[in-house]
Design an enzyme around this catalytic site. Sequence first.
Site, PDB file in Angstrom:
ATOM      1  N   HIS A 218      -5.694   3.850 -41.063  1.00 10.55           N
ATOM      2  CA  HIS A 218      -6.888   3.148 -40.593  1.00 10.55           C
ATOM      3  C   HIS A 218      -7.903   4.108 -39.995  1.00 10.55           C
ATOM      4  CE1 HIS A 218      -4.992  -0.742 -41.307  1.00 10.55           C
ATOM      5  NE2 HIS A 218      -3.881  -0.079 -41.016  1.00 10.55           N
TER       6      HIS A 218
ATOM      7  N   GLU B 230       0.377  29.663 -36.830  1.00  7.64           N
ATOM      8  CA  GLU B 230       0.529  30.925 -36.099  1.00  7.64           C
ATOM      9  C   GLU B 230       1.330  31.920 -36.944  1.00  7.64           C
ATOM     10  OE1 GLU B 230       0.581  31.329 -31.467  1.00  7.64           O
ATOM     11  OE2 GLU B 230       2.671  31.410 -32.088  1.00  7.64           O
TER      12      GLU B 230
ATOM     13  N   LYS C 183      -7.312  35.741 -25.145  1.00 14.86           N
ATOM     14  CA  LYS C 183      -6.651  35.881 -23.833  1.00 14.86           C
ATOM     15  C   LYS C 183      -7.332  36.969 -23.014  1.00 14.86           C
ATOM     16  CE  LYS C 183      -1.906  34.960 -25.424  1.00 14.86           C
ATOM     17  NZ  LYS C 183      -0.570  35.515 -25.567  1.00 14.86           N
TER      18      LYS C 183
ATOM     19  N   GLU D 121      -1.194  30.513 -18.394  1.00 14.43           N
ATOM     20  CA  GLU D 121      -1.114  29.068 -18.154  1.00 14.43           C
ATOM     21  C   GLU D 121       0.194  28.705 -17.460  1.00 14.43           C
ATOM     22  OE1 GLU D 121      -1.890  30.577 -20.984  1.00 14.43           O
ATOM     23  OE2 GLU D 121      -3.335  29.429 -22.177  1.00 14.43           O
TER      24      GLU D 121
ATOM     25  N   LYS E 289       8.841  32.915 -22.909  1.00 11.00           N
ATOM     26  CA  LYS E 289       9.538  34.064 -23.486  1.00 11.00           C
ATOM     27  C   LYS E 289       9.181  35.331 -22.705  1.00 11.00           C
ATOM     28  CE  LYS E 289       9.974  36.648 -27.789  1.00 11.00           C
ATOM     29  NZ  LYS E 289       9.751  36.692 -29.235  1.00 11.00           N
TER      30      LYS E 289
ATOM     31  N   GLY F   2       8.592  32.829 -30.492  1.00 14.00           N
ATOM     32  CA  GLY F   2       8.281  31.667 -29.662  1.00 14.00           C
ATOM     33  C   GLY F   2       8.292  30.363 -30.448  1.00 14.00           C
ATOM     34  N   ARG F   3       7.656  30.383 -31.612  1.00 17.51           N
ATOM     35  CA  ARG F   3       7.543  29.131 -32.388  1.00 17.51           C
ATOM     36  C   ARG F   3       8.825  28.807 -33.153  1.00 17.51           C
ATOM     37  NH1 ARG F   3       4.262  33.176 -33.789  1.00 17.51           N
ATOM     38  NH2 ARG F   3       4.416  34.143 -35.837  1.00 17.51           N
TER      39      ARG F   3
HETATM   40  O1  F6P Z   1      -0.250  32.968 -27.237  1.00 17.20           O
HETATM   41  C1  F6P Z   1       0.635  32.646 -28.225  1.00 17.20           C
HETATM   42  C2  F6P Z   1       2.038  32.677 -27.734  1.00 17.20           C
HETATM   43  O2  F6P Z   1       2.457  33.985 -27.585  1.00 17.20           O
HETATM   44  C3  F6P Z   1       2.977  31.916 -28.649  1.00 17.20           C
HETATM   45  O3  F6P Z   1       3.388  32.651 -29.727  1.00 17.20           O
HETATM   46  C4  F6P Z   1       4.046  31.523 -27.715  1.00 17.20           C
HETATM   47  O4  F6P Z   1       4.853  30.510 -28.227  1.00 17.20           O
HETATM   48  C5  F6P Z   1       3.227  31.107 -26.519  1.00 17.20           C
HETATM   49  O5  F6P Z   1       2.158  32.025 -26.479  1.00 17.20           O
HETATM   50  C6  F6P Z   1       3.947  31.093 -25.204  1.00 17.20           C
HETATM   51  O6  F6P Z   1       4.456  32.351 -24.895  1.00 17.20           O
HETATM   52  P1  F6P Z   1       5.549  32.524 -23.775  1.00 17.20           P
HETATM   53  O7  F6P Z   1       6.757  31.755 -24.196  1.00 17.20           O
HETATM   54  O8  F6P Z   1       5.809  33.994 -23.700  1.00 17.20           O
HETATM   55  O9  F6P Z   1       4.988  31.998 -22.483  1.00 17.20           O
END
Ligand code: F6P
Length: 558
Positions: free
Chosen positions: A399, A368, A522, A217, A211, A282-283
């Site tokens: 199990h 979240e 972060k 990452e 987003k 995002g979620r």
């Molecule tokens: O760190 C949390 C977050 O902001 C989530 O809410 C989001 O889904 C995820 O990181 C990834 O964010 P992006 O889509 O901006 O890379």
Amino acid sequence: MNAEGRTRLDQMPEWQELAKHRDEFGLTHLRRLFEDDPERAERYTVRVGDLHIDYSKNLVTDETLRLLRQLAEAAGVARLRDAMFAGEKINVTEDRAVLHTALRTPESATVRVDGENVMRKVHQVLIRMGTFANRIREAHWRGHTGERIKNIVNIGIGGSDLGPKMAYEALRPYTRRDLTFRFVSNVDGADLHEALRDLDPAETLFIVASKTFTTTETIANAEAARAWLLAGLGGGDTSRPEAGGEAAVAKHFVAVSTNAEKVAEFGINTDNMFEFWDWVGGRYSYDSAIGLALMVAIGPECFGDMLAGFHLMDEHFRTAPFESNAPLLLGLLGIWYGNFHDAQSHAVLPYSHYLSQFTAYLQQLDMESNGKSTTREGGPVNWQTGPVVWGTPGTNGQHAYYQLLHQGTKMIPADLLGFADPVAELGDLRDQHDLLMANLFAQGQALAFGKTAEEVRAEGVPEAQVPHRTFPGNRPTTTILASALTPSVLGQLVALYEHKVFVQGAIWNIDSFDQWGVELGKVLAKRLEPALTEGAQVPDLDASTQALVDRYRSLRGR
Ligand code: F6P
């Protein structure tokens, strides 16, 4: 009374009535509730679209449900729901509208954000996604060296990973089996390494989904993927023409983002970018362009069926009376257990291997969204908020950890999910389906009704063992059944949980749509990185963290 004129939740008479009711309800056993009301199973079942939701094995009576609905009314759930659907900026801390529901609304409708009808652009992106997906599926989009694209690697994390990955797994029988899909999220290089090690760069397309397009990452993995591609295409020699540089990136990288500037900065042509908007959290985003990899896998038509399933549940949530409103009911049951029975967690147990990622997806959606302790006006909450959400597909969990569900000391309300029709391509393996479903029904039964000491004794069990082999029961479950796990049913299920989370956040008076709690980690990781790599001094570092950094450096021989 707070700044918005809302009485503090725990001071509302409706809340206090529920607390009193809880005391009176005491240990009333589900056995009794079923004995007293032969109609209970029928009366406490709600049917929405393809979902059959049996909530009769919950610790509630008509009075409990009436009081819970009364609380929802007093807490203004309907008002906030209508504000969300109308595009009001209910994400107060980020001053944003919350309109994932617009992503699955038919184009003929009008949904305004800041006065602009957004439906046109939502559908324009869907059409672009469809064209792109078909070009890959029909081998019209080729790699830089003219090879057919056979592998699609989605690089993203959180909402840019969990949703498409979950839905891809859920809908595998609907996917193109001649294409390979991988989902890379972790900054641990092992994730990308394992995803790419057997792939041919000439046949591989990356979808970089973010987003913000600033997530560490994702950017680290996307940069490494680009280097892998260029090295691979050039046989390791980037001076060879087929290595291709920018031209190769254009054929092997597309982006999904709200941030065109950062996409361009990364080197992806914005013609190859699929847009979404800041009013999609995002979620809550896998039904936006974030679902591009999924659309390539299942095709635009199935993706459309999934959106129709979402929309069906949206309309139900928006219009159904509280008495039969499924997301509202599920949300209220969670409030009943979390706030009035001290339940700390909620298990989601799908009896479908295809839903192996469903609970992981729900963890972000729920935790979240509702893992908050500050009210919408900035005060402290004096009540419990979101539960720990967890679970894995049945029957595996039986199990492993079900022992605790049956005889442990904690109350863990659970949702049991199952489907009547096994997937056609399972062939003879479909014969195992009755066994799978028998387990689902048996678990709900055992958790609710248990086994009394008398029943155990009647089996001739030695007296010393009776307490160990007794099951107290009275452990609440909700069973959600559908005929099959189709794209539409998946959409209905996800929207059901989205709106459940909404209802709870509205009652707890928290902002379910921000996520400030992820920021500190972060920032600290960014500060610590130079200490790990170069031994840089981090000012005011606590003694424990400093010692761990030192130990790490020495283990790495630095
Ligand atoms: O760190 C949390 C977050 O902001 C989530 O809410 C989001 O889904 C995820 O990181 C990834 O964010 P992006 O889509 O901006 O890379």
